[in-house]
Design a protein around this motif. Structure first.
Motif, PDB file in Angstrom:
ATOM      1  N   SER A  60       3.915 -24.263  18.327  1.00 47.13           N
ATOM      2  CA  SER A  60       4.325 -24.186  19.732  1.00 47.13           C
ATOM      3  C   SER A  60       3.328 -24.873  20.661  1.00 47.13           C
ATOM      4  N   VAL A  61       2.041 -24.876  20.282  1.00 49.21           N
ATOM      5  CA  VAL A  61       1.022 -25.512  21.123  1.00 49.21           C
ATOM      6  C   VAL A  61       1.269 -27.016  21.215  1.00 49.21           C
ATOM      7  N   PHE A  62       1.763 -27.599  20.136  1.00 45.04           N
ATOM      8  CA  PHE A  62       2.074 -29.034  20.149  1.00 45.04           C
ATOM      9  C   PHE A  62       3.125 -29.342  21.204  1.00 45.04           C
ATOM     10  N   TRP A  63       4.176 -28.544  21.261  1.00 44.46           N
ATOM     11  CA  TRP A  63       5.249 -28.789  22.225  1.00 44.46           C
ATOM     12  C   TRP A  63       4.786 -28.519  23.649  1.00 44.46           C
ATOM     13  N   VAL A  64       3.922 -27.528  23.838  1.00 46.10           N
ATOM     14  CA  VAL A  64       3.351 -27.285  25.167  1.00 46.10           C
ATOM     15  C   VAL A  64       2.490 -28.475  25.594  1.00 46.10           C
ATOM     16  N   SER A  65       1.694 -28.980  24.655  1.00 46.57           N
ATOM     17  CA  SER A  65       0.835 -30.132  24.951  1.00 46.57           C
ATOM     18  C   SER A  65       1.669 -31.361  25.289  1.00 46.57           C
ATOM     19  N   LEU A  66       2.747 -31.565  24.517  1.00 43.26           N
ATOM     20  CA  LEU A  66       3.620 -32.706  24.779  1.00 43.26           C
ATOM     21  C   LEU A  66       4.270 -32.585  26.155  1.00 43.26           C
ATOM     22  N   GLU A 104      -3.216 -27.824  28.249  1.00 46.55           N
ATOM     23  CA  GLU A 104      -3.498 -28.460  26.957  1.00 46.55           C
ATOM     24  C   GLU A 104      -2.711 -29.764  26.855  1.00 46.55           C
ATOM     25  N   LEU A 105      -3.388 -30.826  26.477  1.00 47.61           N
ATOM     26  CA  LEU A 105      -2.760 -32.119  26.245  1.00 47.61           C
ATOM     27  C   LEU A 105      -2.864 -32.478  24.771  1.00 47.61           C
ATOM     28  N   LEU A 106      -2.113 -33.484  24.353  1.00 44.39           N
ATOM     29  CA  LEU A 106      -2.159 -33.898  22.952  1.00 44.39           C
ATOM     30  C   LEU A 106      -3.564 -34.332  22.549  1.00 44.39           C
ATOM     31  N   GLY A 107      -4.280 -34.995  23.463  1.00 41.68           N
ATOM     32  CA  GLY A 107      -5.647 -35.424  23.157  1.00 41.68           C
ATOM     33  C   GLY A 107      -6.582 -34.249  22.941  1.00 41.68           C
ATOM     34  N   ILE A 108      -6.461 -33.220  23.783  1.00 42.71           N
ATOM     35  CA  ILE A 108      -7.290 -32.017  23.633  1.00 42.71           C
ATOM     36  C   ILE A 108      -6.902 -31.266  22.373  1.00 42.71           C
ATOM     37  N   TYR A 109      -5.600 -31.193  22.121  1.00 43.57           N
ATOM     38  CA  TYR A 109      -5.091 -30.525  20.918  1.00 43.57           C
ATOM     39  C   TYR A 109      -5.644 -31.205  19.668  1.00 43.57           C
ATOM     40  N   MET A 110      -5.628 -32.541  19.661  1.00 42.71           N
ATOM     41  CA  MET A 110      -6.159 -33.286  18.530  1.00 42.71           C
ATOM     42  C   MET A 110      -7.657 -33.059  18.380  1.00 42.71           C
ATOM     43  N   TYR A 111      -8.385 -33.085  19.489  1.00 38.03           N
ATOM     44  CA  TYR A 111      -9.836 -32.900  19.458  1.00 38.03           C
ATOM     45  C   TYR A 111     -10.208 -31.534  18.887  1.00 38.03           C
ATOM     46  N   LYS A 112      -9.513 -30.494  19.319  1.00 37.67           N
ATOM     47  CA  LYS A 112      -9.813 -29.146  18.837  1.00 37.67           C
ATOM     48  C   LYS A 112      -9.528 -29.020  17.349  1.00 37.67           C
ATOM     49  N   GLN A 113      -8.411 -29.604  16.911  1.00 40.40           N
ATOM     50  CA  GLN A 113      -8.073 -29.525  15.487  1.00 40.40           C
ATOM     51  C   GLN A 113      -9.095 -30.274  14.630  1.00 40.40           C
ATOM     52  N   ALA A 114      -9.595 -31.400  15.156  1.00 42.82           N
ATOM     53  CA  ALA A 114     -10.513 -32.225  14.364  1.00 42.82           C
ATOM     54  C   ALA A 114     -11.940 -31.702  14.386  1.00 42.82           C
ATOM     55  N   PHE A 115     -12.472 -31.363  15.560  1.00 42.85           N
ATOM     56  CA  PHE A 115     -13.904 -31.109  15.681  1.00 42.85           C
ATOM     57  C   PHE A 115     -14.271 -29.651  15.937  1.00 42.85           C
ATOM     58  N   ALA A 148      -2.455 -36.410  12.056  1.00 42.31           N
ATOM     59  CA  ALA A 148      -1.013 -36.379  12.318  1.00 42.31           C
ATOM     60  C   ALA A 148      -0.748 -36.337  13.820  1.00 42.31           C
ATOM     61  N   VAL A 149      -1.535 -35.564  14.545  1.00 43.02           N
ATOM     62  CA  VAL A 149      -1.392 -35.514  16.005  1.00 43.02           C
ATOM     63  C   VAL A 149      -1.693 -36.881  16.619  1.00 43.02           C
ATOM     64  N   ALA A 150      -2.769 -37.518  16.133  1.00 38.46           N
ATOM     65  CA  ALA A 150      -3.159 -38.828  16.663  1.00 38.46           C
ATOM     66  C   ALA A 150      -2.079 -39.870  16.393  1.00 38.46           C
ATOM     67  N   PHE A 151      -1.496 -39.833  15.204  1.00 39.50           N
ATOM     68  CA  PHE A 151      -0.460 -40.818  14.887  1.00 39.50           C
ATOM     69  C   PHE A 151       0.791 -40.583  15.722  1.00 39.50           C
ATOM     70  N   MET A 152       1.113 -39.327  16.005  1.00 42.06           N
ATOM     71  CA  MET A 152       2.250 -39.034  16.870  1.00 42.06           C
ATOM     72  C   MET A 152       1.989 -39.551  18.283  1.00 42.06           C
ATOM     73  N   MET A 153       0.762 -39.440  18.750  1.00 37.37           N
ATOM     74  CA  MET A 153       0.415 -39.983  20.069  1.00 37.37           C
ATOM     75  C   MET A 153       0.627 -41.488  20.089  1.00 37.37           C
ATOM     76  N   PHE A 154       0.209 -42.169  19.019  1.00 35.16           N
ATOM     77  CA  PHE A 154       0.413 -43.617  18.933  1.00 35.16           C
ATOM     78  C   PHE A 154       1.896 -43.963  18.942  1.00 35.16           C
ATOM     79  N   LEU A 155       2.697 -43.247  18.155  1.00 32.92           N
ATOM     80  CA  LEU A 155       4.130 -43.529  18.094  1.00 32.92           C
ATOM     81  C   LEU A 155       4.796 -43.355  19.463  1.00 32.92           C
ATOM     82  N   LEU A 156       4.434 -42.289  20.164  1.00 28.87           N
ATOM     83  CA  LEU A 156       5.021 -42.040  21.482  1.00 28.87           C
ATOM     84  C   LEU A 156       4.681 -43.173  22.445  1.00 28.87           C
ATOM     85  N   ALA A 157       3.396 -43.544  22.490  1.00 28.46           N
ATOM     86  CA  ALA A 157       2.978 -44.616  23.398  1.00 28.46           C
ATOM     87  C   ALA A 157       3.640 -45.941  23.024  1.00 28.46           C
TER      88      ALA A 157
END
Length: 314
Positions: free
Chosen positions: A83-89, A264-275, A285-294
């Motif tokens: 659900s956090v992914f959809w909120v971030s999106l 929460e944004l996709l970038g923050i969501y990705m950062y928290k998951q990674a680091f 996977a989050v980063a690649f979805m960001m690329f696909l959307l852009a």
């Protein structure tokens, strides 16, 4: 010299000229390739390869160490179920809307004001552009202090009108709007410069002819300025959308994605998951979805603009 010899000589000359043209063309292609090669190499190493590398990492359960377990598209399944992914999106889409419908029109308005017959416009040009020149970290901290619920200047200002203090950044109802205000304030000057450069390129003769025909300021803007600015508006929209989809810094500095993921944004969501959680595969996977959307959004806008120009050509 008989006709056969003359024809042979002319044929030899034509053949030699043709060979020389081919050599020049080949030499030109080689020269162009040599000039392009360094930039192309950098592009392949730092842009193309990381994209494919990110997609590859997204197919693994990887914690950042040497051990990786291939899981296929499981990370994407988990991503779409989170659900956090959809909120971030959704929050990223809010940034996109604010950028396209607030930043760009405000940048255009500021650019038009620079050409208004008002004294001191050079001073205002400097003032307008200052937010874009400041460090994002400095801007974030500055506005955090200004939005402070007890001693912030924003609450002191509204207190003059009898309004109670507001917890701008910690209240779920106002946090997102508060940061969007800062984002619009910071980046509108960038679009102001783009529009100013485009307006300077419009021929004064068009305005003079329109004025002779009795066209007023609004008519001149609608019939001359705005149509001539359409390519700049398209470019600005692409920059705004792509920049909004990868937004991170100002939101992370001001709220860190809180309260309760409301910023929460996709970038923050990705950062928290990674680091923070060290789910490198999932973060990929989050980063690649960001690329696909852009990529899809920018490609769609470019395709629509191409069709528009094609229709105008006919």
């Amino acid at each position: 010299m008989d006709s056969t010899t003359t024809a042979s000589t002319l044929g030899s000359i034509a053949k030699t000229q043709s060979q020389m043209k081919r050599r020049r063309a080949r030499s030109k292609r080689i020269t162009v390739a040599l000039f392009i090669a360094p930039a192309l190499l950098v592009y392949l190493i730092y842009i193309v390869y990381p994209i494919f590398g990110t997609f590859q990492y997204s197919l693994y359960d990887w914690k950042g160490g040497a051990d990786k377990t291939f899981v296929g598209f499981n990370n994407y399944a988990k991503l779409f179920a989170d659900s956090v992914f959809w909120v971030s999106l959704a929050n990223n889409l809010k940034v996109v809307l604010a950028s396209v419908f607030l930043q760009i029109p405000l940048g255009l308005l500021m650019a038009l004001l620079l050409f208004a017959p008002i004294k001191g416009m050079r001073f205002f040009q400097t003032v307008y552009f200052m937010p874009f020149l400041m460090s994002t970290v400095a801007i974030g901290l500055l506005w955090v202090f200004m939005f402070d619920p007890l001693n912030g200047s924003v609450n002191k200002l509204i207190g003059l009108f009898g309004i109670d203090n507001v917890a701008w950044l910690s209240d779920e109802k106002t946090a997102m709007a508060s940061i969007l205000l800062v984002v619009v304030w910071q980046y509108s000057p960038f679009y102001m410069i783009l529009f100013k450069a485009a307006i300077v390129g419009i021929s004064e003769e068009l305005y003079e002819a329109a004025a002779i025909d009795g066209a007023g300021p609004w008519t001149r803007f609608a019939s001359i300025t705005f149509p001539m600015l359409l390519p700049t508006i398209v470019t600005s929209s692409i920059l705004a959308i792509v920049g909004s989809l990868k937004a991170f810094d100002i939101f992370y500095i001001m709220t860190g994605g809180g309260p309760n993921s409301k910023t929460e944004l996709l970038g923050i969501y990705m950062y928290k998951q990674a680091f923070i959680h060290f789910n490198m595969g999932f973060a990929s996977a989050v980063a690649f979805m960001m690329f696909l959307l852009a990529f899809l959004v920018a490609g769609t806008i470019q395709y629509m603009e191409y069709n528009r120009k094609k229709k105008e050509a006919f």
